[in-house]
Design a protein around this motif. Structure first.
Motif, PDB file in Angstrom:
ATOM      1  N   ASN A   1      12.204  -1.533  -2.147  1.00 22.00           N
ATOM      2  CA  ASN A   1      11.875   0.019  -1.615  1.00 22.00           C
ATOM      3  C   ASN A   1      10.684   0.501  -2.261  1.00 22.00           C
ATOM      4  O   ASN A   1      10.797   1.741  -2.400  1.00 22.00           O
ATOM      5  N   GLY A   2       9.638  -0.413  -2.428  1.00 21.13           N
ATOM      6  CA  GLY A   2       8.610   0.009  -3.109  1.00 21.13           C
ATOM      7  C   GLY A   2       8.398   0.487  -4.282  1.00 21.13           C
ATOM      8  O   GLY A   2       7.202   0.515  -4.931  1.00 21.13           O
ATOM      9  N   ARG A   3       9.457   0.112  -5.093  1.00 22.98           N
ATOM     10  CA  ARG A   3       9.446   0.383  -6.417  1.00 22.98           C
ATOM     11  C   ARG A   3       9.190  -1.224  -7.062  1.00 22.98           C
ATOM     12  O   ARG A   3      10.149  -1.819  -6.917  1.00 22.98           O
ATOM     13  N   PRO A   4       8.433  -1.201  -8.194  1.00 21.23           N
ATOM     14  CA  PRO A   4       8.307  -2.449  -8.984  1.00 21.23           C
ATOM     15  C   PRO A   4       9.080  -2.874 -10.028  1.00 21.23           C
ATOM     16  O   PRO A   4       9.112  -1.786 -10.570  1.00 21.23           O
ATOM     17  N   ILE A   5       9.539  -3.985 -10.168  1.00 19.88           N
ATOM     18  CA  ILE A   5      10.226  -4.066 -11.625  1.00 19.88           C
ATOM     19  C   ILE A   5       9.565  -5.619 -12.208  1.00 19.88           C
ATOM     20  O   ILE A   5       9.377  -6.422 -11.304  1.00 19.88           O
ATOM     21  N   ALA A   6       9.232  -5.425 -13.476  1.00 16.49           N
ATOM     22  CA  ALA A   6       8.753  -6.995 -13.985  1.00 16.49           C
ATOM     23  C   ALA A   6       9.552  -7.294 -15.268  1.00 16.49           C
ATOM     24  O   ALA A   6      10.281  -6.213 -15.633  1.00 16.49           O
ATOM     25  N   GLU A   7       9.171  -8.438 -15.627  1.00 18.71           N
ATOM     26  CA  GLU A   7       9.854  -9.054 -16.514  1.00 18.71           C
ATOM     27  C   GLU A   7      11.176  -9.528 -16.220  1.00 18.71           C
ATOM     28  O   GLU A   7      12.389  -8.872 -15.829  1.00 18.71           O
ATOM     29  N   SER A   8      11.264 -10.869 -16.218  1.00 19.63           N
ATOM     30  CA  SER A   8      12.518 -11.615 -15.402  1.00 19.63           C
ATOM     31  C   SER A   8      13.942 -11.188 -15.666  1.00 19.63           C
ATOM     32  O   SER A   8      14.785 -10.878 -15.180  1.00 19.63           O
ATOM     33  N   LEU A   9      14.165 -11.074 -17.057  1.00 16.05           N
ATOM     34  CA  LEU A   9      15.504 -10.803 -17.564  1.00 16.05           C
ATOM     35  C   LEU A   9      15.912  -9.237 -17.084  1.00 16.05           C
ATOM     36  O   LEU A   9      16.873  -8.787 -17.041  1.00 16.05           O
ATOM     37  N   VAL A  10      14.776  -8.322 -17.404  1.00 18.66           N
ATOM     38  CA  VAL A  10      14.887  -7.078 -16.890  1.00 18.66           C
ATOM     39  C   VAL A  10      15.138  -7.036 -15.427  1.00 18.66           C
ATOM     40  O   VAL A  10      15.967  -6.244 -15.007  1.00 18.66           O
ATOM     41  N   ILE A  11      14.570  -7.788 -14.722  1.00 15.98           N
ATOM     42  CA  ILE A  11      14.706  -7.785 -13.236  1.00 15.98           C
ATOM     43  C   ILE A  11      16.142  -8.256 -12.745  1.00 15.98           C
ATOM     44  O   ILE A  11      16.834  -7.750 -12.130  1.00 15.98           O
ATOM     45  N   LEU A  12      16.710  -9.448 -13.782  1.00 11.63           N
ATOM     46  CA  LEU A  12      17.898  -9.588 -13.444  1.00 11.63           C
ATOM     47  C   LEU A  12      19.198  -8.785 -13.595  1.00 11.63           C
ATOM     48  O   LEU A  12      19.950  -8.396 -12.914  1.00 11.63           O
ATOM     49  N   GLU A  13      18.981  -8.006 -14.656  1.00 10.52           N
ATOM     50  CA  GLU A  13      19.772  -6.657 -15.029  1.00 10.52           C
ATOM     51  C   GLU A  13      19.604  -5.758 -13.847  1.00 10.52           C
ATOM     52  O   GLU A  13      20.549  -5.185 -13.542  1.00 10.52           O
ATOM     53  N   TYR A  14      18.392  -5.372 -13.476  1.00 11.07           N
ATOM     54  CA  TYR A  14      18.246  -4.441 -12.308  1.00 11.07           C
ATOM     55  C   TYR A  14      19.022  -4.743 -10.960  1.00 11.07           C
ATOM     56  O   TYR A  14      19.698  -4.325 -10.378  1.00 11.07           O
ATOM     57  N   ILE A  15      18.763  -6.103 -10.659  1.00 12.53           N
ATOM     58  CA  ILE A  15      19.670  -6.756  -9.491  1.00 12.53           C
ATOM     59  C   ILE A  15      21.151  -6.638  -9.616  1.00 12.53           C
ATOM     60  O   ILE A  15      21.895  -6.226  -8.825  1.00 12.53           O
TER      61      ILE A  15
END
Lengths: 223, 226
Positions: free
Chosen positions: A60-74
């Motif tokens: 929804n237009g908000r970016p997340i970087a760093e794969s392990l951080v992204i996994l936790e976000y998901i």
């Protein structure tokens, strides 16, 4: 409610692959934007100005970087098919092992890969020590996540594909089925899981890419 | 097994910023714990048993189960003791906090260490890289009082120690690390954060830390000569 999910990735990035797996496991629809690392898109530079790397998840237009951080976000945003366990201690151990993979396993395997002769032999020692810790963690389990694939499996999943490729390129057995039986079995089971199997990058392309990377690294080191 | 059945034990070292940030988390959560000092470089059998992978402090033992890696420990503390939350509620803001903590640990801290331990051109480059990375970190403040907003949170305690150590390191190594002109907002935040009573009272004694830093620097310089 319209969910807009975009993943910036390259065809070969093992870090981006973690996100592909997670999105597939959770059944999340998303759009893929393939990046050419030698010619990064303005969008990538806008969404990850700090590192300018893939993967980047745009939700929804908000970016997340760093794969392990992204996994936790998901995992926190989409609650179906949880990647992390419920128990706080187990969650902490999962984070610990994922970090160990990135901080220690990656570097020590890479060292073995880019070295030759005696230096390569010496590099095998810490690599084996590190892999043995993973072996120990698999005792009594099919996957690091237990019965099903979880956070740590996704974090370490690159091993299941890349180890075989690297072994072929350098002509050296790194994950020996006799010395690391559980890890070998895990590489097989993980690699054969439907979602995982369907998303490996093209083998030939990977061999070429990593052969070239190895040659370039060795050439640079000998200057 | 350390402590009583349900108890919390922290294996630490007085001069370690990683142990310090776990202590800050425990204090903010008002968790009662037993502290055990490791007399580094000697490592106790307990440490080797509880952290066989890295053999490092800090190690948190809770209900007999050990945990290592300070940021992993802090997230655990946040999940077990739910009052005074350290991480924000919203997943996107949680992701940002984790992103910046990782950035600080992977980009600022190694640069600081290189600026401290190297000489000549290597040192100059490392210090420049550190200053630039701190400038990047400053952008994460987004005009707020603290990284956590009105009150301190996960990111504040993850990176706040750098303000203390960098000042000491730059004095001992003779190179500028905290450039107040370059990072005016971050400089103010470092000051405010380190002055908070709950934060300040946990800092190692500054004269002892300075002597320790000087000693360590001397050792590194001598090792570089051999």
């Amino acid at each position: 409610m319209g969910e807009e999910v975009k993943l910036f990735r390259t065809w070969s990035s093992p870090f981006a692959l973690r996100i592909v797996w997670a999105l597939r496991i959770k059944g999340i629809e998303y759009e893929t934007i393939f990046e050419d690392i030698s010619n990064k898109s303005p969008s990538l530079l806008q969404y990850n100005p700090v590192h300018r790397k893939v993967p980047v998840l745009l939700h929804n237009g908000r970016p997340i970087a760093e794969s392990l951080v992204i996994l936790e976000y998901i995992d926190e945003t989409w609650k179906q098919a949880p990647l992390l366990p419920v128990d706080p201690h187990e969650r902490a151990m999962a984070r610990f092992w994922a970090k160990f993979g990135d901080d220690k396993i990656l570097g020590s395997i890479w060292s073995v890969f880019i070295k030759q002769g005696k230096e390569q032999e010496e590099a095998m020692v810490p690599a084996m020590e590190n892999l043995k810790f993973l072996e120990g963690e698999l005792k009594g389990k099919k996957f690091f996540g237990g019965e099903t694939i979880g956070f740590v499996d996704l974090a370490l999943g690159w091993l299941a594909n890349l180890i075989g490729l690297l072994e072929e390129i350098v002509g050296l057995k790194v994950v020996d089925g006799e010395k690391l039986p559980l890890l070998s079995a895990w590489m097989q089971d993980f690699g054969d899981a439907p979602i995982i199997k369907d998303n490996w990058p093209a083998r030939d392309g990977m061999i070429l890419k990593f052969q070239a990377l190895r040659d370039a690294t060795i050439a640079a080191a000998s200057k | 097994m350390a402590g009583n059945g349900d108890g919390v034990t922290l294996l630490g070292y007085w001069a370690s910023p990683y142990a310090l940030r776990v202590i800050w988390a425990l204090k903010l959560k008002e968790v009662h714990y037993e502290y055990r000092e490791e007399h580094l470089p000697d490592k106790s059998p307990m440490l080797l048993q509880y952290n066989p992978v890295h053999k490092k402090i800090p190690v948190l033992v809770h209900k007999g189960k050990p945990l290592a890696e300070s940021l992993v420990i802090i997230e655990y503390i946040d999940e077990v003791w739910k009052h005074n939350p350290l991480l924000p509620q919203d997943p996107y803001h949680r992701a940002k906090a984790r992103f910046w903590a990782k950035f600080a640990d992977e980009k600022c801290v190694p640069a600081m260490f290189r600026a401290f331990s190297k000489v000549g051109e290597e040192q100059v480059q490392a210090a420049k890289e550190l200053r630039e990375n701190l400038k990047t970190l400053e952008s994460a403040l987004e005009g707020k009082q603290y990284f956590g907003g009105e009150t301190i949170g996960f990111l504040d305690i993850a990176v706040g120690w750098i303000g203390c150590w960098a000042r000491m390191n730059e004095e001992v190594a003779g190179v500028n690390m905290i450039d107040a002109e370059m990072i005016p907002l971050l400089s103010v935040w470092f000051q405010k954060f380190l002055e908070l009573p709950i934060i300040k009272e946990c800092l190692p004694p500054q004269d002892k830390l300075l002597a320790h830093t000087k000693e360590f620097h001397k050792m590194l310089m001598m090792a570089a000569l051999t």
